[in-house]
Enzyme design. Sequence first.
Site, PDB file in Angstrom:
ATOM      1  N   ASP A  31       0.837  -1.205   0.000  1.00  0.00           N
ATOM      2  CA  ASP A  31       0.000   0.000   0.000  1.00  0.00           C
ATOM      3  C   ASP A  31       0.873   1.257   0.000  1.00  0.00           C
ATOM      4  OD1 ASP A  31      -2.431   1.299  -0.066  1.00  0.00           O
ATOM      5  OD2 ASP A  31      -2.636   1.389   2.109  1.00  0.00           O
ATOM      6  N   CYS A  86      -1.744   9.849  -1.164  1.00  0.00           N
ATOM      7  CA  CYS A  86      -3.182   9.828  -1.410  1.00  0.00           C
ATOM      8  C   CYS A  86      -3.381  10.269  -2.847  1.00  0.00           C
ATOM      9  CB  CYS A  86      -3.888  10.771  -0.441  1.00  0.00           C
ATOM     10  SG  CYS A  86      -5.663  10.820  -0.713  1.00  0.00           S
TER      11      CYS A  86
END
Lengths: 307, 307
Positions: free
Chosen positions: A13, A242
């Site tokens: 991630d 993000c």
Amino acid sequence: MKNVKIVEVGLRDGLQNETTQLSVEQRYDLYDKLVRAGVKNIEIGAFVSPKWVPQMALTAELCAMVLPEGEKVKSKVQATVLVPNEQGMLQAIEAGVKEVAIFAACSESFSQKNINCSIDESFERFVPVMKLAKEFKIKVRGYLSTCFGCPFEGKVSEAKVVSLVKKMHKLGCYEISVGDTIGVANAAQVESLFKKLKKVVPVNKLAGHFHDTRGQALANILAAYNVGIRTFDSSIGGLGGCPYAPGAAGNVATEDVIYMFDGMKVKTGLKLDQLIDTHRWLQPLMDHQLSSKVGRVGRLKPIGKVQ
Amino acid sequence: MKNVKIVEVGLRDGLQNETTQLSVEQRYDLYDKLVRAGVKNIEIGAFVSPKWVPQMALTAELCAMVLPEGEKVKSKVQATVLVPNEQGMLQAIEAGVKEVAIFAACSESFSQKNINCSIDESFERFVPVMKLAKEFKIKVRGYLSTCFGCPFEGKVSEAKVVSLVKKMHKLGCYEISVGDTIGVANAAQVESLFKKLKKVVPVNKLAGHFHDTRGQALANILAAYNVGIRTFDSSIGGLGGCPYAPGAAGNVATEDVIYMFDGMKVKTGLKLDQLIDTHRWLQPLMDHQLSSKVGRVGRLKPIGKVQ
């Protein structure tokens, strides 16, 4: 029970949201350092198209480097690979992986934009994956993203998250990671949602996955801990970002989490000094300052008394 | 009682640890924007030697700009100036200030290095200050630094902090700000210390002052809130730094604190959108990226449903 289980997600991630692409050797070195720092649960990559996610290319090669060692220390380290569908699952089986992770979103818009299908369709894709998992005795971890807010739709209802967590549990996921993908949650929201989730799924099957986009991640982990959550995902150095807020912080940093839990005398099995060393080894490989503050500043090392 | 009082310290504790020196006009503009964002308690400067702390030069001029307005809205805004000694107090009186702040350390080494005297000697210096305060009806706020750790001595005993908080309270400080000057505290330590402090001083006289050097500040505020603390110091943008860790984060950012409390439905009187606007106005004036993540990323603004 005070102990906490940390799932290190920096290699997946984290890296998949970085512009820097580490070589498979660098990824192996990072894996090795993390395991030496006491990491027992670690996501190492994803069987996704390298065309779309070049950072995850050569995951099979990384598995080949990791898993023989994984065999040697298999009672200690659980290496997980993300699989989006049956094809990915077949690659995972081929690579000898013993645990995979699957993922779904809590908002239709995020599901469409992220994996190009509805939430229901994503669960349909899990059916053959779970079948293969059973056949090959592979553990499956479930990720639910946008549990606290969606970049497209804004609010996500608690009822929706509760129903999807139940669904993933029923599907056979041994753990469900409840994710604040865009780092929008606050401590009260975390407390409220996990209290509801605990009523429908055993608390030891729940994990918190917080991004630090708005600096709230550690407070959110504390809030989740205070209502009984004992598994948290984190990323060395705070690797990640993000996609909906360029330049924003990524996952909560493993070092910062361990600093807090060490202070609280909560056992994690991870060694802070070695995590800080790993941060400092990693920093020059990346193209921006890692977001972990503990990694940057280190522990307090007293200069010495002034006479 | 759920409401929280925020003491904005960006103009003093923040700026004095920045290399950028804002002009007195820029400092006034920042004050003005903060007050318009709902700030009611604000430290605006310090009467210290501009030779040692050039960032605080012209505090008297800033007072002259602020206080006439302060008079107009005096029921609403409390502007505070830091004074290290009687000389500073006389300057404060001259400037028409209605509230001052004094400070002491919890470790002898920090006291020596920071203000060149022992802790006892620093309390002796407060005697004439408190006398003048009484005479001129000036409120006095007390800061205790290094309450959770000292850069020179390392650990600081809770007993020491408890005795000094009692001493400041007895001296006549209407509020005592318990500071983690070097951002070393963890949530358990915060809970433990404030529980002890509440037993010796009324809880509404205690404030938490957390630096984010190791990313723990917001979790520490949450921990303090959970044991009943209702006053917190914060700094717009996260202005400030740590003189013992170059490049490290400073005070906890006001925007990040308000984001959390807004989410918790805890009233602070501060308006998040205007704080974010202030962050964005301030950023180009500073020589590094402000540390506040909420200020940088903003609230979640949903892009819109995907069909």
